[in-house]
Enzyme design. Structure first.
Site, PDB file in Angstrom:
ATOM      1  N   GLU A 113       0.784  -1.232   0.000  1.00 15.99           N
ATOM      2  CA  GLU A 113       0.000   0.000   0.000  1.00 15.99           C
ATOM      3  C   GLU A 113       0.818   1.286   0.000  1.00 15.99           C
ATOM      4  O   GLU A 113       0.381   2.293  -0.549  1.00 15.99           O
ATOM      5  CB  GLU A 113      -0.931   0.006   1.232  1.00 15.99           C
ATOM      6  N   SER A 479     -52.088 -24.010  39.915  1.00 12.67           N
ATOM      7  CA  SER A 479     -51.929 -24.278  41.351  1.00 12.67           C
ATOM      8  C   SER A 479     -50.579 -23.860  41.906  1.00 12.67           C
ATOM      9  O   SER A 479     -50.386 -23.903  43.126  1.00 12.67           O
ATOM     10  CB  SER A 479     -52.165 -25.763  41.625  1.00 12.67           C
TER      11      SER A 479
END
Length: 837
Positions: A113, A479
């Site tokens: 680069e 219950s």
């Protein structure tokens, strides 16, 4: 000649030359129109350049921002043991320091680069000139010119400018690059670049890319792998694909040659690297254990509610803030919870046939893409999620996310092309249809001593859908709510030995609703007067209604609110579990019972740290201001205040737990008795039945589960909490048995344990409890002065007392005669010892 005279001579000559040049320019200005035009154009160009520089540069962000730049980072989630269990990320990002990047990797990127990086001032003039020529040559062709950007310019583009393709952007890059070079060192610039560069596979930065392409850390990369990563900035989504392999190899080898030219690698090293294949690993998601799927999704929801989702929502957002989250997730318990719930759902679904497609796909479009985007998968045995690509009579094919298709057998009649299903391999070349149970449910395990949720399973598999039935499914608890009705009765003066009528109960509810008559489960007949304990152990509806009515329904609903079950109106039907709630709420309510009435806020997150390690939120908000004092002040050690909230009387909570232990030993949850642990709990079955429940546990762990369809419908007349939900919790405990205490919940101060007849509730004086599961005599827990009184009259007690004293006196005198003579007897001895028992 002196130095002064030499300088004067040079200065005289320079002035003469400048005067001559000025005269020459004036002459040409007067005599040449072309010269005047050219001079004007040059001056205009200079003015335009200067003006453009200030116009473009004035609106650019300050390069100083890079000194405090905070990149978007994923949130990392840790379990109860500190191990990372998940992350929330839309991009792969891992931040490293400059010193963590291998020199070989740096050199590879610079060769690819920006080989003059260490010497230029932000802009490479030679590279820029080449880019200008390339741009002009491609004008009108539609092709994109090569960038010619330095690494500094790419940092400006990636972080400050953006990726717009234009001359203006390039000018902005150049200006910012110059500014950046004046603010940051070369090392800081390279660190930013290597951490932020997009490299494909949703990876930003070289460490994330190294993991994505090679499943390695950057420190473990060899030269060929480092060179491959260096080629990715040019075409990050191309070089990682198999069909561009030859192109990637060519570009990688070019970078390797550049490293030789730049003196950063030897010829022998490069030739060895060139001989290696790319060696890329297939695309894959993070390798976190999927067992915690529902738990970590619940954590994600709560974090988003508190901190926001994206960077726009704040600096500590879930997908950009880089948070570190410590949770209470216990993977051992979570895996056991998932396995137990799945086993229970599979037991229920056994023999019921194919349950239908998980989802549908439009086969007129690309089915593979649709299947990938659906994000559906399953982590169960060797099952996979696929789509039926074709169906012709008794033959069909199934396709998976990799695009491969296979013959499919065991075909249900209503299976069609486009159905997304689960399947298992029959052999290497054929798959068979498998069914995910259509029934579902939720399970939660909590530590009652601090409210931390250790496990949470909200369905069969979180990858099939994120709806969490443990926290989001509102269901009637049936219950399982009764213990809190009984707790209200105990608060109103009843005891576990109080006789309650198990008989008909009808109430007039007004002209609109008429008379409501309650019934026991299965319409069983009443059993007359029975103890509260028996009523809870046998889950008698009529006794529960009598207790709620006698205690006051307004007091019952107040108890429900205090323990966090729900906010209901004062209708008796809510005493039988007719109101909606969640498994998580029920488990937290039972945790208050196990912890003698003290309840903690239920939590899945212990604390949250920002990216710098600062704690920004925690579940335990108690503070100890003097704990960090430099010197001892002579006072007692500082202690944190008690956490949680006392929502039930400690004695009441213990009495309920003590009765619920009987539910396991001889009541509706007797299936758990074989565990031989001091477990308490309660089953629940709602009308239909549409839901089957069990909630209970021990002093250290409480667990709860429900089973039911997402759209409630009848489960079948045989289904009860004891035979459907209870075995799920039993399996959970069996798989984690070492975690469950072997001692029962400890009674609080003031509780008296008294021998009573289990069925009549009367006090017993001449017998003792046995180890039988259904003994005639049991120990019962009573609050002070609430135990059953003696049933004998005063005269009988006095006669028995005198007879006992006389017998004791006679025996004592006989011994005294044999030894030293008569001895005085203390007539108050038996009274001091509490009387006759």
């Amino acid at each position: 000649m002196t130095v002064g005279s030499q300088f004067e001579t040079y200065w005289t000559r320079a002035r003469a030359d400048m005067s001559a040049l000025g005269g020459n320019l004036r002459t040409r200005w007067r005599e040449s129109r072309l010269f005047r035009w050219l001079s004007g154009l040059v001056a205009l160009g200079i003015v335009v350049v200067i003006g453009a520089y200030y116009a473009i540069g004035a609106g650019l962000p300050s390069a100083d921002r890079l000194l405090t730049y905070q990149p978007p980072l994923p949130t990392m989630v840790r379990g109860i043991d500190g191990e990372i269990v998940n992350s929330y990320a839309r991009e792969r990002r891992v931040q490293l320091r400059y010193v963590d990047f291998p020199k070989q990797l740096q050199d590879a990127f610079l060769s690819a680069e920006d080989k003059t990086f260490w010497t230029h001032g932000g802009v490479d003039v030679g590279g820029l000139a080449g880019a200008v020529v390339d741009y002009v040559s491609k004008l009108g062709s539609g092709e994109r010119a090569k960038g010619g950007s330095t690494i500094t310019q790419q940092v400006a583009k990636n972080i400050l400018v953006g990726d717009e393709y234009s001359i203006t952007r390039k000018l902005k890059e150049m200006i910012l690059a110059r500014r950046i070079e004046g603010v940051l060192t070369k090392e800081q610039i390279l660190e930013l670049y290597l951490n932020e560069i997009p490299l494909g596979r949703q990876s930003f930065g070289v460490q994330a890319a190294s993991r994505a392409y090679f499943d390695k850390d950057v420190a473990d990369l060899d030269l060929s792998e480092a060179a491959f990563l260096a080629i990715l900035p040019k075409a990050p989504e191309r070089y990682g694909r198999e069909k561009y392999r030859d192109m990637a190899l060519e570009r990688r080898n070019y970078v390797l040659e550049q490293m030789v030219d730049n003196g950063w690698a030897t010829r022998a090293e490069v030739e060895a690297a060139k001989a290696k294949p790319l060696g890329l690993v297939p695309r894959r998601s993070a390798s976190y254990d999927p067992a915690g799927g529902y738990f970590v999704e619940e954590v994600r929801r709560r974090l988003i509610d508190r901190f926001g989702e994206t960077a726009e929502d704040g600096e500590n957002s879930v997908y950009a803030g880089g948070l570190w989250v410590r949770t209470s997730l216990d993977m051992e318990m979570q895996k056991a919870a998932r396995a137990a719930l799945r086993a229970g759902l599979m037991r229920y679904h056994s023999g019921k046939g194919w349950g239908g497609a998980i989802a549908k796909i439009n086969m007129d479009e690309n089915w593979q893409t649709q299947l990938i985007v659906s994000n559906l998968s399953i982590d169960y045995k060797d099952w996979k999620v696929g789509v039926v690509t074709e169906r012709n009579g008794n033959s069909a094919r199934i396709g998976f996310t990799d695009g491969e298709t296979y013959p499919l057998s065991n075909l249900p009649d209503n299976l069609k092309a486009g159905d997304v299903i689960t399947a298992a391999p029959k052999n290497k070349s054929e798959w068979v249809v498998r069914t995910v149970p259509t029934v579902s449910g939720g399970l939660v395990v909590e530590n009652p001593r601090n409210g931390r949720v250790l496990a949470m399973q909200g369905g069969f598999d979180a990858r099939l859908g994120s709806f969490n039935r443990a926290t989001q499914a509102e269901r009637q608890p049936g219950s399982t709510i009764k213990p809190f009705v009984y707790a209200t009765g105990l608060d109103q003066g009843m005891t576990p030995a109080t006789l309650v009528n198990d008989g008909p109960f009808c109430v007039w509810q007004g002209a609109g609703l008429g008379e409501k008559c309650f019934r026991n489960f299965g319409n069983s007949r009443g059993a007359g007067d029975q103890t509260m304990r028996w009523g809870l152990e046998q889950s008698r509806n009529l006794m529960t209604i009598h207790i709620a009515n006698d205690a006051g329904m307004e007091n019952v609903t107040d108890t429900f609110r205090r323990v966090g079950i729900g906010d209901y109106q004062n209708y008796l039907s809510f005493a039988l579990g007719a109101g909606d709630t969640t498994v998580a709420k029920m488990v937290n309510a039972y945790s208050a019972l196990a912890n003698l009435g003290r309840q903690y806020d239920q939590s899945v997150i212990d604390y949250v740290q920002d990216r710098n390690g600062k704690v920004i939120w925690r579940a335990d908000k108690r503070r100890c201001e003097s704990c960090n004092a430099d010197d001892w002040d002579g006072k007692p050690m500082p202690r944190l205040a008690a956490a949680g909230k006392q929502v039930l009387d400690p004695g009441t909570a213990y009495q309920v737990v003590h009765m619920l232990e009987g539910v396991v030993t001889r009541g509706t949850a007797v299936r758990l008795r074989s565990l031989e642990l001091p477990i308490f709990g309660k089953t629940g079955t709602t009308s239909g039945p549409t839901n089957a429940w069990f909630v209970g546990g021990s002093a250290d762990l409480v667990a709860g589960v429900y089973v039911g369809f997402d759209q409630p419908r009848n489960l079948g007349g045989w289904v009860q909490g004891g035979n459907t939900a209870g075995p799920i919790i039993k399996q959970l405990i069996e798989e984690t048995k070492s975690r469950w205490p072997t001692t029962p919940v400890r009674a609080p101060e003031g509780i008296r344990m008294v021998r009573i007849d289990r069925r009549s509730g009367k006090r017993v004086f001449d017998g003792w409890p046995t180890n039988e599961w259904t003994p005639a005599i049991i120990w019962e827990a009573f609050k002070p002065d609430s135990e059953p009184r003696r049933s004998l009259d005063r005269q009988t007690l006095e006669e028995r007392r005198n007879a006992a004293i006389a017998a004791l006196r006679a025996a004592t005198e006989e011994r005294a005669v044999q030894t030293r003579g008569p001895r005085r007897i203390d007539d108050t001895f038996l009274e001091d010892q509490g009387g006759i028992y």
